[in-house]
Design a protein around this motif. Structure first.
Motif, mmCIF file in Angstrom:
data_model
loop_
_atom_site.group_PDB
_atom_site.id
_atom_site.type_symbol
_atom_site.label_atom_id
_atom_site.label_comp_id
_atom_site.label_asym_id
_atom_site.label_seq_id
_atom_site.Cartn_x
_atom_site.Cartn_y
_atom_site.Cartn_z
ATOM 1 N N GLU A 93 0.877 -1.224 0.108
ATOM 2 C CA GLU A 93 -0.200 0.040 -0.137
ATOM 3 C C GLU A 93 0.776 1.208 0.001
ATOM 4 N N SER A 95 0.959 3.848 1.767
ATOM 5 C CA SER A 95 1.126 4.546 2.966
ATOM 6 C C SER A 95 2.275 3.655 3.768
ATOM 7 N N LYS A 96 2.506 2.206 3.233
ATOM 8 C CA LYS A 96 3.383 1.458 3.608
ATOM 9 C C LYS A 96 4.776 1.061 2.726
ATOM 10 N N ASN A 99 7.986 0.999 4.889
ATOM 11 C CA ASN A 99 8.031 -0.369 5.702
ATOM 12 C C ASN A 99 8.396 -1.733 4.660
ATOM 13 N N ALA A 100 7.526 -1.604 3.552
ATOM 14 C CA ALA A 100 7.756 -2.709 2.520
ATOM 15 C C ALA A 100 9.362 -2.858 2.081
ATOM 16 N N CYS A 117 9.702 -4.807 10.397
ATOM 17 C CA CYS A 117 9.456 -3.837 9.467
ATOM 18 C C CYS A 117 7.979 -3.254 9.720
ATOM 19 N N PHE A 119 4.771 -4.779 10.213
ATOM 20 C CA PHE A 119 3.378 -5.006 9.630
ATOM 21 C C PHE A 119 2.911 -6.302 10.678
ATOM 22 N N GLU A 134 -2.256 -5.245 6.961
ATOM 23 C CA GLU A 134 -2.184 -3.916 6.117
ATOM 24 C C GLU A 134 -2.455 -3.986 4.519
ATOM 25 N N SER A 135 -2.300 -5.206 3.997
ATOM 26 C CA SER A 135 -2.373 -5.175 2.537
ATOM 27 C C SER A 135 -4.042 -5.343 2.153
ATOM 28 N N THR B 207 13.804 2.674 12.038
ATOM 29 C CA THR B 207 12.448 1.742 12.728
ATOM 30 C C THR B 207 12.007 2.071 14.080
#
Lengths: 208, 208
Positions: A93, A95-96, A99-100, A117, A119, A134-135, B207
């Motif tokens: 996403e 917004s992520k 993190n990804a 990370c 999630f 979150e996906s 993080t």
């Protein structure tokens, strides 16, 4: 044409390694970003960003991706799938994306990238591998084929056993897709055109 | 979650064919649109839009794509590559998406989609297959591996023998990429973020 660059096989062979890596990774264009979830026999989950998820067929529903087992991150993914032949494909996403992207770093094998990370693991029905909460698009697959390619990488093909999407308006869901070019540049997408399936009769009318 | 749709394997198996085709073709996200150029032994060129071009490796530089030989359009591509083991991968430009989409219609084997769909053949050096003059990224490849997948499709892998790009500013060149979701919806892309290659030390700082 002015400023054009043309590389032959010799020039590509002799190119500096990192320059070639960036070039060859970019030239095929935008690719979707997805997170591959796996789990070792010991129960440690792994999450890894991949930009090579490819549609193989819809009946049966098959998706594939490229796995380079010489790379530490993807080796965990590869080893886990051999030990436990299921995996999840989860959309990245907007917004992520930070993190990804972090899932591409090398973590200790005993550490789950879900936690590291940012999630959340999410289980659906009895599927043995966690999805990314979150996906918006969550796909559960069973390993069906593993093909060794000429450079030592593997093409991993799974059959979709479970598919979870936020709503049935595909264009709305997929319009939020994140694309990648190369290894580290992320793109949002904007719809330009939707065409009918091309049929010769229509084509002839259109091109005349 | 409200309005969420969850399909298990049985629901996917029983889904109406066209609905499943659209769904499974879309869920992996955006894919780059490229035109594959080939030429038969008789010298008739073929052009076919493909959204499965995948990076396999950069040293040696390898790209692959999925070819479904049961489909009339892609059968020409497949047959031509078997007869004449070279092909070109050409970027789809935003101004040419309608033309590019038309290459997915079924044409007579004796007709070149270059002419029919409004593209100009362009030869570079001694490469035996035409490139698309209008494409900013032109890649010439030699067939190196052909893998039959479990559903009868083939994964075709070529080694890059020639690469022609308009300039050396990759982000500028590739920023004009065209993406596809499903079979017939085209997207432009917009850069969101560029990250460093993720390294554990940096990740930890970020993080925390």
């Amino acid at each position: 044409m002015k400023n054009e660059f043309c590389y032959n096989a010799k020039a590509l062979d002799e190119m500096e390694r990192v320059k070639r890596l960036k070039l060859i990774n970019s030239i095929s264009g935008v690719k979707s970003a997805n997170l591959i979830g796996t789990k070792s026999k010991k129960g440690i989950s792994n999450l890894c960003i991949i930009s090579s998820v490819t549609h193989i067929g819809s009946n049966p529903p098959l998706l594939g991706f490229i796995c380079r087992p010489t790379n530490k991150v993807k080796r965990d993914t590869f080893d886990n799938i051999l030990e436990n032949p299921y995996f999840t494909i989860n959309s990245v996403e907007q917004s992520k994306i930070k993190n990804a992207h972090l899932t591409s770093a090398k973590y200790d094998k005993e550490i789950s990238e879900f936690d590291e990370c940012g999630f959340q693991e999410h289980y659906i029905d009895n599927f043995p591998i966690p999805f990314v909460l979150e996906s918006r698009v969550k796909i559960g697959l069973e390993l069906k084929q593993k093909v060794k390619l000429i450079n030592g990488t593997y093409f991993i093909i799974g059959r979709i056993k479970l598919l979870n999407i936020p709503n049935n308006e595909l264009h709305e869901t997929m319009g939020g897709s994140v694309g990648v070019i190369g290894l580290n540049t992320y793109y949002s997408i904007k719809k330009m055109s939707e065409f009918d399936y091309a049929r010769l009769k229509k084509v002839k009318n259109k091109t005349k």
